[in-house]
Design a protein around this motif. Structure first.
Motif, PDB file in Angstrom:
ATOM      1  N   HIS A  36       0.798  -1.230   0.000  1.00  0.00           N
ATOM      2  CA  HIS A  36       0.000   0.000   0.000  1.00  0.00           C
ATOM      3  C   HIS A  36       0.823   1.270   0.000  1.00  0.00           C
ATOM      4  O   HIS A  36       0.785   2.046   0.939  1.00  0.00           O
ATOM      5  N   SER A  66      -2.169  -9.618   3.932  1.00  0.00           N
ATOM      6  CA  SER A  66      -2.669  -9.125   5.216  1.00  0.00           C
ATOM      7  C   SER A  66      -2.290 -10.062   6.365  1.00  0.00           C
ATOM      8  O   SER A  66      -1.878  -9.625   7.437  1.00  0.00           O
ATOM      9  N   ASP A  90      -4.985  -3.818   9.136  1.00  0.00           N
ATOM     10  CA  ASP A  90      -6.128  -4.137   8.290  1.00  0.00           C
ATOM     11  C   ASP A  90      -7.408  -3.870   9.105  1.00  0.00           C
ATOM     12  O   ASP A  90      -7.432  -4.091  10.328  1.00  0.00           O
ATOM     13  N   VAL A  91      -8.465  -3.445   8.423  1.00  0.00           N
ATOM     14  CA  VAL A  91      -9.715  -3.057   9.083  1.00  0.00           C
ATOM     15  C   VAL A  91     -10.299  -4.163   9.976  1.00  0.00           C
ATOM     16  O   VAL A  91     -11.054  -3.892  10.909  1.00  0.00           O
ATOM     17  N   ILE A  92      -9.917  -5.396   9.732  1.00  0.00           N
ATOM     18  CA  ILE A  92     -10.448  -6.511  10.525  1.00  0.00           C
ATOM     19  C   ILE A  92      -9.712  -6.692  11.853  1.00  0.00           C
ATOM     20  O   ILE A  92     -10.089  -7.524  12.658  1.00  0.00           O
ATOM     21  N   ASP A 136     -11.259   1.082   1.481  1.00  0.00           N
ATOM     22  CA  ASP A 136     -11.043   0.053   0.477  1.00  0.00           C
ATOM     23  C   ASP A 136     -12.304  -0.795   0.345  1.00  0.00           C
ATOM     24  O   ASP A 136     -13.142  -0.846   1.250  1.00  0.00           O
ATOM     25  N   GLU A 188      -6.303 -14.050   3.496  1.00  0.00           N
ATOM     26  CA  GLU A 188      -7.437 -13.268   4.009  1.00  0.00           C
ATOM     27  C   GLU A 188      -8.456 -12.918   2.924  1.00  0.00           C
ATOM     28  O   GLU A 188      -9.662 -12.983   3.136  1.00  0.00           O
ATOM     29  N   GLY A 189      -7.942 -12.570   1.748  1.00  0.00           N
ATOM     30  CA  GLY A 189      -8.850 -12.178   0.664  1.00  0.00           C
ATOM     31  C   GLY A 189      -9.857 -13.270   0.321  1.00  0.00           C
ATOM     32  O   GLY A 189     -10.962 -12.987  -0.157  1.00  0.00           O
ATOM     33  N   THR A 243      -3.975 -12.304  -3.961  1.00  0.00           N
ATOM     34  CA  THR A 243      -4.380 -10.982  -4.455  1.00  0.00           C
ATOM     35  C   THR A 243      -3.390 -10.385  -5.448  1.00  0.00           C
ATOM     36  O   THR A 243      -3.763  -9.882  -6.502  1.00  0.00           O
ATOM     37  N   TRP A 261      -8.994  -5.428  -4.997  1.00  0.00           N
ATOM     38  CA  TRP A 261      -9.139  -4.269  -4.109  1.00  0.00           C
ATOM     39  C   TRP A 261      -8.686  -3.028  -4.862  1.00  0.00           C
ATOM     40  O   TRP A 261      -8.100  -3.120  -5.951  1.00  0.00           O
ATOM     41  N   LEU A 296     -16.029  -4.864   2.778  1.00  0.00           N
ATOM     42  CA  LEU A 296     -15.365  -3.639   3.237  1.00  0.00           C
ATOM     43  C   LEU A 296     -13.907  -3.954   3.559  1.00  0.00           C
ATOM     44  O   LEU A 296     -13.612  -4.864   4.325  1.00  0.00           O
ATOM     45  N   GLY A 297     -13.020  -3.204   2.934  1.00  0.00           N
ATOM     46  CA  GLY A 297     -11.602  -3.324   3.280  1.00  0.00           C
ATOM     47  C   GLY A 297     -11.165  -2.025   3.924  1.00  0.00           C
ATOM     48  O   GLY A 297     -11.998  -1.212   4.332  1.00  0.00           O
ATOM     49  N   GLY A 298      -9.872  -1.804   3.947  1.00  0.00           N
ATOM     50  CA  GLY A 298      -9.357  -0.551   4.479  1.00  0.00           C
ATOM     51  C   GLY A 298      -8.317  -0.816   5.551  1.00  0.00           C
ATOM     52  O   GLY A 298      -8.197  -1.948   6.038  1.00  0.00           O
ATOM     53  N   TRP A 299      -7.580   0.202   5.862  1.00  0.00           N
ATOM     54  CA  TRP A 299      -6.484   0.082   6.828  1.00  0.00           C
ATOM     55  C   TRP A 299      -6.513   1.230   7.814  1.00  0.00           C
ATOM     56  O   TRP A 299      -6.972   2.321   7.488  1.00  0.00           O
ATOM     57  N   ARG A 368     -16.595  -7.693   7.406  1.00  0.00           N
ATOM     58  CA  ARG A 368     -16.429  -9.078   7.855  1.00  0.00           C
ATOM     59  C   ARG A 368     -16.754  -9.122   9.351  1.00  0.00           C
ATOM     60  O   ARG A 368     -16.741  -8.078  10.002  1.00  0.00           O
TER      61      ARG A 368
END
Ligand code: GLC
Length: 411
Positions: A36, A66, A90-92, A136, A188-189, A243, A261, A296-299, A368
């Motif tokens: 990223h 991730s 990671d957003v998770i 993301d 993860e993806g 990915t 993504w 939903l993704g994102g960091w 997630r």
């Protein structure tokens, strides 16, 4: 900053002239995911160093996925290692990191400008545990030139995609041209791979912390992905595709449709891309009669609870998560903003025209499951998706296994 450092600064004359906070000779280390745009973050950090005398920031990167990154951070944090001050997560992960006591508290920070999904992801048990870095979601990437050539519109359903992919690959007659690339490796993806068609059937996986697993929807989701490989639309060894493999193969011109993504967009427009100017981005298709769904993704930026520079690290995170930096990263790194306002920004629209349509996708993307035991949830889903695609487990048995194992985790 310690009192003695402050005094020595004041004693050395000119220090009083500084208007901004003076942190004496602090070296901060920031962990950034290698996928990223670390080079672009570097530029944002250079600007920070220039306006924050006494602070130097070094970047550490590592892990191409991730979970490889998470594994590294788990090791560092379990050892209570103080060498990393700021962590991109990671957003998770905020829920797990907060439960482990690994992140510092940002409570009191006004989060009203951020997209609501990220306010939620970073608020754990009423505490703000990290601040958004970038947004993301998964999108459908497609070859605009090839769809035009065959008079096709971006597909709205997976069946339409299958038909379009077959038409184009047969028409092109290139054995190396794949109809669809998606993530089948146990990464993860692949959790999102499973969830896309599952959610599209209007089913939830977890509601209010309780498992709401729908067996038939899960069988259908797993069967759909398997059918792409069986019918030759996706590669036979899709179970080995991660990915960045999807990104590279698409960029090399060997893929018609790709699930990926947002980071893949900037790369597809780069100098070393064979498809620059030929790429379209759309919402992901739905199952027949279902809704178009995405993950939903994102960091997020967290401060390590073990950092010995808490104040300096928090100031840096406030900056990295600011609207100013979000705009800079959107323009220069094509990372999606975490502020809704920025999707209307003229300079951003010029640099990345497709962002104008991306806001709706990010706003409707589904998270997630949020749980401190997310790692286990992820492991169950991604290894099963992988086993189904590798032909080791049937979709029927895969769905049964996911349900049984998730029941034990989310009791
Ligand atoms: C992207 C997403 C992240 C997701 C990861 C999976 O980086 O932003 O949320 O978990 O891809 O590979």
């Amino acid at each position: 900053m310690t009192f003695s450092k402050l005094t020595s600064l004041l004693l050395c004359g000119g220090a009083l002239a500084f208007a901004s906070p003076v942190f004496a000779d602090t070296e901060l280390k920031v962990y950034i995911s290698s996928q990223h745009q670390p080079d672009v973050w570097r530029k944002a950090l250079d600007q920070y160093e220039a306006k924050t005398p006494g602070v130097k920031v070094a970047i550490e990167t590592g892990g191409n996925t991730s979970e490889a990154q998470a594994q590294y951070l788990n090791t560092v944090m379990s050892a209570k290692d103080s060498s990393l001050d700021v962590l991109i997560l990671d957003v998770i992960r905020p829920a797990q990191f907060a439960a482990a006591g690994w992140t510092s508290d940002f409570s009191g920070k006004d989060l009203s400008g951020y997209l609501p999904a990220y306010v939620e992801a970073n608020t754990v048990d009423g505490k703000v545990v990290a601040l958004p870095a970038f947004a993301d979601a998964q999108f459908l990437y497609y070859r605009k030139d090839l769809l035009d050539k065959y008079g096709l519109q971006p597909p709205k359903t997976w069946d339409e995609l299958k038909a379009a992919a077959k038409k184009i690959t047969e028409g092109e007659g290139r054995p190396d041209l794949q109809g669809l690339s998606f993530q089948g490796k146990a990464i993860e993806g692949a959790v999102c791979t499973f969830l896309l068609p599952y959610w599209s059937q209007g089913k939830a996986l977890v509601e209010n912390g309780k498992l709401t697993f729908d067996h038939d929807a899960a069988v259908k989701a797993l069967s759909l992905w398997k059918s792409f490989a069986d019918e030759g639309v996706a590669k036979k060894n899709i179970a080995e595709v991660a990915t960045d493999d999807t990104r590279k193969e698409f960029q090399a011109g060997n893929v018609v449709f790709a699930v990926n993504w947002s980071y893949a967009w900037a790369k597809s427009q780069g100098e070393d891309s064979a498809v620059s100017g030929k790429v379209g981005v759309a919402r992901l298709p739905s199952v027949e009669g279902g809704e178009q769904s995405t993950c939903l993704g994102g960091w997020e930026w967290g401060v390590s609870a073990y950092s010995e520079h808490q104040d300096e690290a928090k100031k840096l995170v406030e900056y990295l998560s600011s609207q100013e930096v979000s705009k800079f990263m959107a323009i220069n790194g094509a990372l999606l903003p975490t502020y809704a306002d920025l999707y209307k920004d003229a300079e951003i629209a010029k640099a990345a025209p497709w962002f104008a349509d991306a806001l709706q996708v990010v706003e409707t993307a589904k998270p997630r499951p949020v749980t401190p035991r997310y790692n286990e949830v992820s492991e169950v889903i991604r290894t099963t998706v992988n086993a189904v695609l590798a032909g080791v487990v049937t979709p029927e048995d895969g769905a049964t296994q996911i349900e049984a194992r998730l029941k034990r985790i989310l009791r």
